[in-house]
Design a protein around this motif. Structure first.
Motif, short mmCIF file in Angstrom:
data_model
loop_
_atom_site.label_atom_id
_atom_site.label_comp_id
_atom_site.label_asym_id
_atom_site.label_seq_id
_atom_site.Cartn_x
_atom_site.Cartn_y
_atom_site.Cartn_z
N LEU A 1 0.84 -1.20 0.00
CA LEU A 1 0.00 0.00 0.00
C LEU A 1 0.87 1.25 0.00
CD1 LEU A 1 -2.72 -0.98 2.64
CD2 LEU A 1 -3.11 -0.65 0.19
N THR A 2 0.42 2.26 -0.73
CA THR A 2 1.14 3.53 -0.72
C THR A 2 0.87 4.26 0.60
OG1 THR A 2 -0.72 4.74 -1.69
CG2 THR A 2 0.86 3.71 -3.22
N GLU A 3 1.71 5.22 0.92
CA GLU A 3 1.53 5.97 2.17
C GLU A 3 0.19 6.72 2.16
OE1 GLU A 3 2.30 7.24 5.93
OE2 GLU A 3 3.33 5.70 4.75
N THR A 4 -0.20 7.21 0.99
CA THR A 4 -1.48 7.93 0.89
C THR A 4 -2.65 7.00 1.23
OG1 THR A 4 -0.58 9.38 -0.82
CG2 THR A 4 -2.97 9.27 -0.62
N ASN A 5 -2.62 5.79 0.65
CA ASN A 5 -3.70 4.83 0.94
C ASN A 5 -3.70 4.40 2.40
OD1 ASN A 5 -5.10 4.70 -1.44
ND2 ASN A 5 -3.91 3.01 -2.29
N ARG A 6 -2.51 4.25 3.00
CA ARG A 6 -2.44 3.88 4.41
C ARG A 6 -3.12 4.93 5.29
NH1 ARG A 6 1.59 -0.03 5.87
NH2 ARG A 6 2.66 -0.84 4.03
N GLN A 7 -2.82 6.20 5.01
CA GLN A 7 -3.39 7.28 5.81
C GLN A 7 -4.90 7.39 5.59
OE1 GLN A 7 -1.74 8.71 8.23
NE2 GLN A 7 0.01 7.46 7.59
N LYS A 8 -5.36 7.12 4.35
CA LYS A 8 -6.81 7.11 4.08
C LYS A 8 -7.50 6.01 4.88
CE LYS A 8 -7.37 9.04 -0.57
NZ LYS A 8 -7.78 8.71 -1.96
N LEU A 9 -6.88 4.84 4.88
CA LEU A 9 -7.46 3.72 5.62
C LEU A 9 -7.55 4.03 7.11
CD1 LEU A 9 -5.66 0.74 3.83
CD2 LEU A 9 -8.12 1.15 3.88
N ILE A 10 -6.48 4.60 7.66
CA ILE A 10 -6.49 4.95 9.08
C ILE A 10 -7.56 5.98 9.37
CG2 ILE A 10 -5.16 6.09 10.90
CD1 ILE A 10 -2.65 4.79 9.67
N TYR A 11 -7.65 6.99 8.50
CA TYR A 11 -8.64 8.06 8.71
C TYR A 11 -10.06 7.51 8.62
CZ TYR A 11 -10.87 12.62 8.26
OH TYR A 11 -11.67 13.72 8.46
N ASN A 12 -10.34 6.69 7.59
CA ASN A 12 -11.69 6.14 7.42
C ASN A 12 -12.03 5.13 8.52
OD1 ASN A 12 -12.29 7.63 5.11
ND2 ASN A 12 -11.38 6.11 3.74
N GLY A 13 -11.04 4.33 8.91
CA GLY A 13 -11.30 3.37 10.00
C GLY A 13 -11.63 4.08 11.30
#
Length: 587
Positions: free
Chosen positions: A317-329
């Motif tokens: 996963l890219t860093e952008t997708n990781r941060q999106k996942l954390i934010y949405n979770g």
């Protein structure tokens, strides 16, 4: 048209393998149920008998009793095995070693050398789905149970041997109103998951959509309802022995949750409620429910095509997708808890999906928790105080949610929690302190001081711990309080916005209007009463009759004392007579 089944390599969640004995016993039970089902093929594959849960109570009681006695005897062996080597020699600890030797034949061979927590877990697995779920709930109660026990209970297997596909196919056919071949183009015979209550298979609809079919296993409903009856009786018994832990309430709530999980209509209702609550937030996804194919025994829902947080694909996963996942979770869990008061109560990494575009999917929605409006607000204020570093506020809001048991000390609890919070905030920057763990320790302090909290608090902790663990998989340096504060602040802004406040006022408008309409009459009646009291005062003496009442009571008490002290008969007769006369003519 014949059903086409496709064998696919579906990704399975990594779980603990069941012990050989419990697996053999489980498979034998499945074979028995399958045989019984084939013999009664013309009838419903689900036993429609309201008395069935009660008919199995007695044999189930003896089975449970056997495991309880076995656990106690096994605990004795475990204690003997834990003794230092020098205490196992000669006559030291002779009686303990002697009794342990006597009971050894009565303990299963494969459990004799296991630690007590391992024996407890294994026996819960042998007892079946209800007790597996009970153990999973108890694994969260670090406020009551020793940590070595709760850690072992977290290893309870949550994947059981599969029901043969031919049995599952027959159950699916029974639950459909149309022929199976006209509904599904294929059903994968390899189970996607096999849990304690249901089994899932991937299937395809004629419109090209992929779905998951979840079916209640045969015989499970009767077993669970029988266990619920026995647990209810156990709750009454434990309430007498250990009332300080409120076992009757805890068991009642657990039984309520479990009974609802057996009825898949509840899971369908929960999924649709979550969809409505998150209709304005596309970053959090719940499976669509196909009501036309679903009932209390079978649920057909959308297949979320993603992967679990423990999958190897997470590494790419890219860093952008990781941060999106954390934010949405974080948004999903915090909104459930503190905005809606309706949340996933069985949340763990296996129930989360990583979806494209950084979206997060939630599945297995049969078990949900609910906060009443007052509790939800208190939880919101408590969590806001935690993430903003308000120690006094957090201790105050947590104390407001507590109920004090017999002999409880609320002030000592509040001091203990305040000290714990200070340590928490000192260690937050180092990342060595978990917010979920801190709440669990707070509940533990409450148990020591006989201060208790709603069961939803424990379920909430499970959701927070899942968020922390999955978030730290994606970002080892995750600042949990910082991420949480963003979402809590948004909930505060929404809750106290002019529109929200207006909505709250309008909710109470009927009562306010009713009071406004009645106010002139209330005011007129009050003025009339005041005028009467001022212009026509009563001359009655409020103390009139008090003197005679005191004398009457004294005479009666004196007469009773004279009788007790063996006084002269004439004395107590005179006293009782005087009391009677004062009662009649004292006014």
């Amino acid at each position: 048209m014949s059903l086409r089944t496709l064998h696919k390599n579906q990704p399975h969640t990594e779980n603990n393998s069941p012990s050989s004995e419990s697996e053999d016993a489980y498979i034998e039970e499945l074979k028995r149920q399958a045989k019984k089902h084939r013999e009664g093929r013309r009838k419903s594959p689900y036993k429609i008998d309201p008395l069935a849960p009660y008919k199995g109570v007695i044999p189930r009681f003896f089975l449970i009793n056997r495991h309880v006695i076995g656990l106690l005897l096994g605990g004795l062996l475990a204690f003997r095995n834990s003794l230092p080597r020098d205490r196992k020699r000669g006559l030291r600890s002779f009686w303990l070693r002697f009794f342990a030797l006597l009971v050894t034949p009565f303990v299963k061979k494969e459990l004799r050398n296991e630690l007590f927590p391992v024996q407890l877990r294994r026996r819960l697995e042998m007892l079946g789905p209800t007790y597996i779920k009970l153990g999973q709930v108890l694994s969260l109660r670090e406020d009551i149970l020793p940590k070595i026990v709760t850690e072992e209970l977290k290893n309870l297997l949550d994947r059981l041997p599969e029901v043969p596909f031919e049995v599952m196919e027959e159950l699916i056919r029974f639950n459909l109103s149309d022929p199976l071949e006209e509904v599904f183009t294929y059903i994968d015979p390899d189970a996607l998951g096999s849990a304690s209550i249901g089994q899932t298979h991937v299937a395809g609809l004629f419109n090209g959509e992929k779905v998951v079919i979840k079916v209640v296993k045969p015989g499970i409903r009767d077993t669970i309802l029988t266990d619920i009856n026995l647990l209810t009786l156990l709750g009454y018994f434990l309430e007498i022995i250990i009332p300080q832990y409120q076992p009757q309430r805890l068991i009642s709530e657990f039984c309520d949750f479990t009974a609802k999980e057996v009825d898949l209509v509840n899971e369908a209702d929960n999924a649709e409620t979550f969809q409505v609550n998150f209709a304005d937030y596309p970053g959090v996804v719940f499976p669509k429910i196909y009501r036309e194919y679903s009932n209390e025994n079978m649920l057909v829902m959308e297949l979320l095509e993603g992967y679990k947080p423990g999958d190897s694909r997470v590494e790419y996963l890219t860093e952008t997708n990781r941060q999106k996942l954390i934010y949405n979770g974080a948004a999903g869990i915090i909104r459930m808890l503190f905005k809606d008061g309706f949340f996933h109560a069985d949340l763990h990494p296996g129930n989360l999906f990583i979806l494209p575009e950084g979206k997060v999917g939630f599945i297995d929605l049969g078990m949900v928790g609910r906060f009443e409006e007052k509790t939800r607000r208190q939880m919101l204020y408590y969590f806001h105080a935690l993430v903003t570093g308000d120690i006094e506020g957090a201790a105050r809001y947590l104390t407001a949610m507590a109920s004090v048991g017999k002999g409880g000390n609320l002030q000592a609890f509040r001091r203990g929690v305040t000290d714990l919070l200070r340590r928490f905030f000192q260690q937050t920057k180092t990342g060595r302190f978990s917010m979920g763990k801190m709440i669990v320790e707070s509940l533990g302090i409450g148990a020591r001081h006989r201060v208790f909290f709603p069961v939803e608090m424990t379920l909430m902790v499970k959701a927070l711990i899942t968020f922390e663990s999955v978030g730290q998989m994606l970002d080892p340096k995750l600042d949990v309080p910082g991420v949480s504060e963003q979402h809590v602040a948004k909930i505060f802004e929404e809750q106290f916005s002019p529109r929200a406040l207006t909505r709250e006022l309008m909710r109470g408008a009927p009562e306010f209007i009713d009071m406004a309409v009645r106010l002139p009459k209330i005011f007129a009646d009050s003025m009339r009463y005041l005028d009467e009291r001022v212009n026509n005062p009563r001359n009655e003496n409020p103390l009139e009759g008090l003197k005679s009442a005191i004398i009457t009571g004294s005479c009666i008490v004196g007469g009773v004392i004279a009788i007790v002290m063996n006084g002269p008969v004439i004395l107590w007769l005179l006293l009782f007579g005087a009391g009677f006369l004062f009662y009649l003519f004292g006014k």
